[in-house]
Design an enzyme around this catalytic site. Structure first.
Site, PDB file in Angstrom:
ATOM      1  N   LYS A 164       0.847  -1.202   0.000  1.00  0.00           N
ATOM      2  CA  LYS A 164       0.000   0.000   0.000  1.00  0.00           C
ATOM      3  C   LYS A 164       0.876   1.244   0.000  1.00  0.00           C
ATOM      4  O   LYS A 164       1.836   1.339   0.769  1.00  0.00           O
ATOM      5  CB  LYS A 164      -0.910   0.005   1.231  1.00  0.00           C
ATOM      6  CG  LYS A 164      -1.946  -1.105   1.232  1.00  0.00           C
ATOM      7  CD  LYS A 164      -3.114  -0.781   0.306  1.00  0.00           C
ATOM      8  CE  LYS A 164      -4.123  -1.926   0.322  1.00  0.00           C
ATOM      9  NZ  LYS A 164      -5.288  -1.635  -0.534  1.00  0.00           N
ATOM     10  N   ASP A 172      -0.233  -0.425  -4.493  1.00  0.00           N
ATOM     11  CA  ASP A 172      -1.633  -0.021  -4.583  1.00  0.00           C
ATOM     12  C   ASP A 172      -1.795   1.335  -3.909  1.00  0.00           C
ATOM     13  O   ASP A 172      -1.573   1.460  -2.703  1.00  0.00           O
ATOM     14  CB  ASP A 172      -2.531  -1.056  -3.899  1.00  0.00           C
ATOM     15  CG  ASP A 172      -4.013  -0.760  -4.104  1.00  0.00           C
ATOM     16  OD1 ASP A 172      -4.346   0.275  -4.725  1.00  0.00           O
ATOM     17  OD2 ASP A 172      -4.845  -1.568  -3.644  1.00  0.00           O
ATOM     18  N   GLU A 197      -1.449  -0.206  -8.891  1.00  0.00           N
ATOM     19  CA  GLU A 197      -2.906  -0.270  -8.845  1.00  0.00           C
ATOM     20  C   GLU A 197      -3.498   1.101  -8.513  1.00  0.00           C
ATOM     21  O   GLU A 197      -3.112   1.721  -7.524  1.00  0.00           O
ATOM     22  CB  GLU A 197      -3.266  -1.284  -7.749  1.00  0.00           C
ATOM     23  CG  GLU A 197      -4.592  -1.945  -7.888  1.00  0.00           C
ATOM     24  CD  GLU A 197      -4.688  -3.120  -6.901  1.00  0.00           C
ATOM     25  OE1 GLU A 197      -3.864  -4.046  -6.967  1.00  0.00           O
ATOM     26  OE2 GLU A 197      -5.597  -3.084  -6.071  1.00  0.00           O
ATOM     27  N   ASP A 241      -8.631  -0.413 -10.300  1.00  0.00           N
ATOM     28  CA  ASP A 241      -9.343  -1.135  -9.230  1.00  0.00           C
ATOM     29  C   ASP A 241     -10.617  -0.367  -8.868  1.00  0.00           C
ATOM     30  O   ASP A 241     -11.713  -0.745  -9.284  1.00  0.00           O
ATOM     31  CB  ASP A 241      -8.418  -1.292  -8.016  1.00  0.00           C
ATOM     32  CG  ASP A 241      -9.087  -2.014  -6.852  1.00  0.00           C
ATOM     33  OD1 ASP A 241     -10.228  -2.491  -7.013  1.00  0.00           O
ATOM     34  OD2 ASP A 241      -8.486  -2.107  -5.766  1.00  0.00           O
ATOM     35  N   LYS A 246     -13.462  -7.764  -7.978  1.00  0.00           N
ATOM     36  CA  LYS A 246     -13.813  -8.270  -6.650  1.00  0.00           C
ATOM     37  C   LYS A 246     -15.224  -8.817  -6.713  1.00  0.00           C
ATOM     38  O   LYS A 246     -16.121  -8.173  -7.273  1.00  0.00           O
ATOM     39  CB  LYS A 246     -13.728  -7.143  -5.614  1.00  0.00           C
ATOM     40  CG  LYS A 246     -12.338  -6.551  -5.518  1.00  0.00           C
ATOM     41  CD  LYS A 246     -12.221  -5.414  -4.528  1.00  0.00           C
ATOM     42  CE  LYS A 246     -10.795  -4.850  -4.564  1.00  0.00           C
ATOM     43  NZ  LYS A 246     -10.588  -3.719  -3.666  1.00  0.00           N
TER      44      LYS A 246
HETATM   45 MG   LIG Z   1      -6.737  -1.805  -4.793  1.00  0.00          MG
END
Ligand SMILES: [Mg+2]
Length: 341
Positions: A110, A140, A166, A194, A218
């Site tokens: 992250k 991400d 991402e 995303d 997802k």
């Molecule tokens: Mg993501």
């Protein structure tokens, strides 16, 4: 496959609400609430993040109902590769957090966390690369940068040999501009969309304007396995299956989605079970040597009882279930293309 929406009464009678403890802060929380549905095919999870309204949450409900009422697609795939996830921790915490994973071959880091600066991201990525020289690393940003911040940030971070980045910026148009600017600087880095992939129309738009090299899908936010597979087909791009910090029930549905993809090129973001201190299963979906078993986990009644929320929180979730259900029902009546399978 289309199927009849069960009644709200039936869903209510078979619903349980739990609050599970997390190991680290994720999206600003140290616990995760989820409504669990028991149906004829097994368990389903309905756990939209707390701030989501009924329209957005209704797709999560469609996914939960699909899981509880429909068998998962038949597949010969029994295990799938998964990435480890590193939250926006300090470099000193990297070894401890990643040490909870069993031999990670792919690590998602992250970056662009609110309140942090680029130097924090560079230090975290550098430390991860130092500890895992052979692993695939991806970052991400959760749409945390502006276009002007993302260009220099990714130029620097790409020096650590990244698999892809991402959602560096929020807007689809800016993702496309970012790819152009990085290319102009000679930076070779794939971009994944995303947060830009939440509606059925988005992936087509992402593909049309050249906003990404791949899309993150997802199961819950897209409305279930069939809906997510439909999105992949429409986009015509490579896909990475990821979790929405689901409990083992939602993760089981996501493993079935990954196993059903036409091609599984990238390790899935489904190792988030490690971020839970405890789960609703005696055998939580935790990766072994970077692989996760495909299918439904066993579910423990005792654990569901132990982690059940207090009456006020339960009532809040029941109102949320009703509001999302109303939205889903309205959609199924007005939109002839809508299916909740
Ligand atoms: Mg993501």
């Amino acid at each position: 496959m289309e199927f009849e929406l069960p009644s709200l009464e039936e869903l209510r009678e078979n619903a349980f609400v739990v609050r599970l403890p997390l190991r680290v802060m994720f999206r600003g929380v140290v616990q995760r609430e989820a409504l669990l549905l028991q149906g004829p095919a097994g368990w389903g999870e309905f756990s939209p993040f707390l701030e989501y309204g009924p329209a957005e949450s209704s797709r999560w409900l469609a996914a939960g109902i699909e899981s509880a009422y429909q068998p998962y697609p038949q597949t010969t795939v029994t295990q799938i590769p998964v990435n480890a996830t590193l939250p926006a921790v300090t470099p000193e915490q990297v070894a401890r957090v990643l040490g909870q994973y069993d031999e990670p071959h792919t690590i998602k880091i992250k970056v662009a966390e609110a309140g942090q600066i680029l130097q924090d991201d560079i230090a975290r990525v550098a430390e991860t690369r130092r500890l895992y020289p052979d692993a695939k690393l991806r970052v991400d940003a959760n749409a945390g940068w502006t276009l002007d911040q993302a260009v220099p940030a990714l130029s620097r971070l790409s020096e650590y040999d990244l698999e892809y980045a991402e959602q560096p910026v929020p807007e689809i148009a800016d993702l496309a501009r970012l790819r152009e600017r990085l290319a102009a600087r000679g930076v070779q880095l794939k971009i994944a969309a995303d947060e830009s992939v939440r509606k059925h129309t988005d992936p087509v738009e992402v593909a049309r304007v050249g906003a990404a090299d791949l899309i993150v899908i997802k199961a819950q936010p897209l409305g279930g396995i069939a809906a997510a597979l439909d999105v992949v087909q429409q986009a015509g791009l490579d896909a990475v299956v990821s979790s929405a910090l689901d409990t083992s029930i939602g993760l089981g549905q996501a493993t079935a989605l990954a196993a059903s993809l036409p091609e599984l090129k990238y390790a899935c973001g489904l190792s988030t079970g490690t971020l839970y201190k405890d789960d609703i299963s005696e055998e939580p979906l935790i990766a072994q040597a970077g692989y996760l078993k495909v299918g439904r986990p066993s579910v423990s009644r005792a654990k569901i009882r132990h982690y059940s929320v207090e009456p006020d929180a339960y009532d809040w979730w029941m109102r949320r279930l009703a509001a999302s259900y109303a939205h889903l029902q309205e959609q199924s009546q007005t939109d002839s293309s809508f299916t909740c399978s």
